[in-house]
Design a protein around this motif. Structure first.
Motif, short mmCIF file in Angstrom:
data_model
loop_
_atom_site.label_atom_id
_atom_site.label_comp_id
_atom_site.label_asym_id
_atom_site.label_seq_id
_atom_site.Cartn_x
_atom_site.Cartn_y
_atom_site.Cartn_z
N LEU A 88 0.84 -1.20 0.00
CA LEU A 88 0.00 0.00 0.00
C LEU A 88 0.88 1.26 0.00
N ARG A 89 1.92 1.21 0.82
CA ARG A 89 2.85 2.35 0.90
C ARG A 89 3.46 2.61 -0.48
N ASP A 90 3.88 1.54 -1.14
CA ASP A 90 4.50 1.66 -2.46
C ASP A 90 3.51 2.26 -3.47
N TRP A 91 2.29 1.70 -3.51
CA TRP A 91 1.31 2.18 -4.50
C TRP A 91 0.90 3.62 -4.21
N LEU A 92 0.70 3.93 -2.93
CA LEU A 92 0.27 5.30 -2.60
C LEU A 92 1.34 6.31 -2.99
N GLY A 93 2.61 5.88 -2.96
CA GLY A 93 3.69 6.76 -3.38
C GLY A 93 3.67 7.02 -4.88
N ARG A 94 2.94 6.19 -5.61
CA ARG A 94 2.95 6.31 -7.08
C ARG A 94 1.70 6.95 -7.65
#
Ligand code: UD1
Ligand code: CA
Length: 453
Positions: free
Chosen positions: A176-182
């Motif tokens: 989730l952290r990775d996707w939200l950063g994108r």
């Protein structure tokens, strides 16, 4: 499992100084309902994302298991979850809930979490005959979720989809952290959409599962007082159903409000327009008449509460008769067979078996024995303007009508107090005590006549 609750929205449409998530449903703030659900799921950590009125919300609902995260400015649901991400552990499955969606059920959420397992993403979705305004779930030819499109960004074909995003989802924290950063904000509302995460997840080969709620009302949000009232009714109707399933007779299930916990024994009967607040226990065979309010009360087996009574912080024994129009305040403890009649107020007092105060009395800070009869208009004068004092009335005393008992004062066992007495000293047992000017009749007295007639 860890939970993120989005609660930063201002709730302008409520037109209230009270933050939206503090508006009461069934007597408790909207957010308290969501917190209760999160807790009964055994969440290890609960992050509440709040906006500018966060301090007010926090001071009302703070607890050691909560992490409060401010989101300011509010740039969308994706941005909101991003504020919570630093507080989440990487290995956790994260459940996203909404502070203004209060009726979300624990059973539905358990199914959602089961579907997500340890490493999948699960969305709570629902088919609506009128999906206008919601994000739509888009699927490929094989039925797999591909992404979510918001109403404002959707093509007319996409708007024809009836399966909508409730917003509630489960996803692995690290991913989730990775996707939200994108995600970006290049969309019709210029917001960072949490829903854009789904497309990214699919691109990364993530399996997305969907689950439907047990009941659609669980996913309804509160934006206006009208929606709040609608959900209040939904809540009360399900509470009424639960009571009737347990054998309680409700004369009209549309006219009962439970704002807390109501526990009933067998063969309880509740007439119309009753309100139960805090924790209320009704024993076997208890009858509650119309228009009563019971708050933090324990009512013993077979006791009848007649219409228009207001019982607060009160415990009764068995077979008491209370009301109509009785008012009992905190610290009222009635033993068995006590009768409290109309316009009788009792506060911080103990009344033993089979005693009666049937009309127009104030009994405050008193200890009343068994089989005492308290006549109409008896008042304990318990307050001298500064301090409160107790009145003691021993077993079998008889208090005549229109009597003032100036505390501290004690009435002995079997004593009789004559009507109209102002009792300022203790009354001995078994004697008649009267304080009253002697009655006189004036012979030859004539009524005045009107001048000039
Ligand atoms: C959102 C979903 C939509 C879904 C709908 C369900 C997105 C982009 N869209 O739309 O797919 O069908 O919910 O009701 O997620 N909030 C914050 N901070 C923000 C923005 C919102 O905390 O910056 C909170 C709000 O207080 C509210 C919740 O998030 O509790 C949803 O926000 P809202 O603006 O109502 O979302 P929708 O546009 O209705
Ligand atoms: Ca919005």
């Amino acid at each position: 499992m860890e939970v993120v609750i989005l609660a930063a929205g201002q709730g302008k449409r409520m037109r209230s100084v009270l933050p939206k998530v503090l508006q009461p449903l069934a007597g408790r703030p909207l957010l308290a309902h969501v917190l209760a659900s999160a807790r009964s799921l055994g969440a290890r950590r609960i992050c509440v994302v709040h906006g500018h009125e966060g301090e007010v919300v926090r001071s009302k609902l703070d607890a050691p298991d909560l992490v409060w995260v401010e989101q300011s400015p509010q740039l969308g649901t994706g941005h909101a979850v991003l504020q919570a991400v630093p507080h989440l552990s990487d290995q956790a499955q994260v459940l996203v809930l909404y502070g203004d969606v209060p009726l979300i059920g624990v059973h539905t959420l358990m199914r959602l979490m089961d579907a997500a397992g340890r490493d999948r993403m699960a969305l709570l979705t629902v088919e609506l005959s009128n999906p206008v305004g919601y994000g739509r779930i888009l699927r490929d030819g094989a039925g797999r979720v591909t992404r979510i499109v918001e109403e404002k960004d959707a093509t007319s074909d996409e708007r024809r989809v009836h399966e909508i995003n409730t917003g509630i989802l489960v996803a692995p924290a690290a991913r989730l952290r990775d996707w939200l950063g994108r995600i970006g904000n290049d969309n019709a509302q210029g917001e960072y959409y949490l829903t854009d995460v789904i497309g990214l997840a699919v691109g990364d080969g993530m399996v997305i599962v969907t689950v439907a709620p047990d009941d659609v009302s669980e996913t309804l949000g509160v934006n206006s007082k009208e929606q709040l009232a609608t959900l209040e009714r939904t809540f009360q109707a399900s509470m009424a159903r639960r009571l009737m399933d347990a054998g309680v007779t409700l004369i009209d299930p549309l006219r009962i409000n439970v704002r807390g916990e109501l526990l009933c024994g067998s063969d309880v009967e509740i007439d119309i327009n009753c309100i139960f607040e805090g924790r209320v226990e009704l024993g076997d065979g208890v009858v509650v008449g119309a228009n009563c309010v019971l708050r933090d009360a324990r009512i013993g087996n077979g006791t009848r509460v007649a219409p228009f009574s207001y019982l607060d912080g009160t415990a009764t024994g068995e077979e008491c008769v209370i009301g109509p129009f009785a008012r009992t305040r905190p610290g009222t403890v009635l033993a068995n067979g006590v009768h409290i009649g109309n316009f009788v107020e009792i506060k911080n007092s103990n009344i033993a078996d089979d005693s009666k105060a049937n009309h127009l009395s104030y009994i405050g800070d008193a200890d009343v024995g068994a089989r005492v009869n308290i006549g109409a208009g008896t008042i304990t004068c318990n307050y001298d303007g500064v301090n409160k004092y107790r009145t003691e009335i021993d077993d079998d005393a008889f208090i005549g009508s229109d009597t003032q008992l100036v505390a501290p004062v004690r009435i002995g066992r079997g004593a009789t107090i004559g009507a109209g007495t102002t009792l300022t000293r203790d009354a001995p047992p078994d004697q008649l005590t009267v304080s009253r000017t002697r009655q006189k009749s004036h012979m030859g007295w004539a009524r005045p006549v009107k001048k000039g007639e």
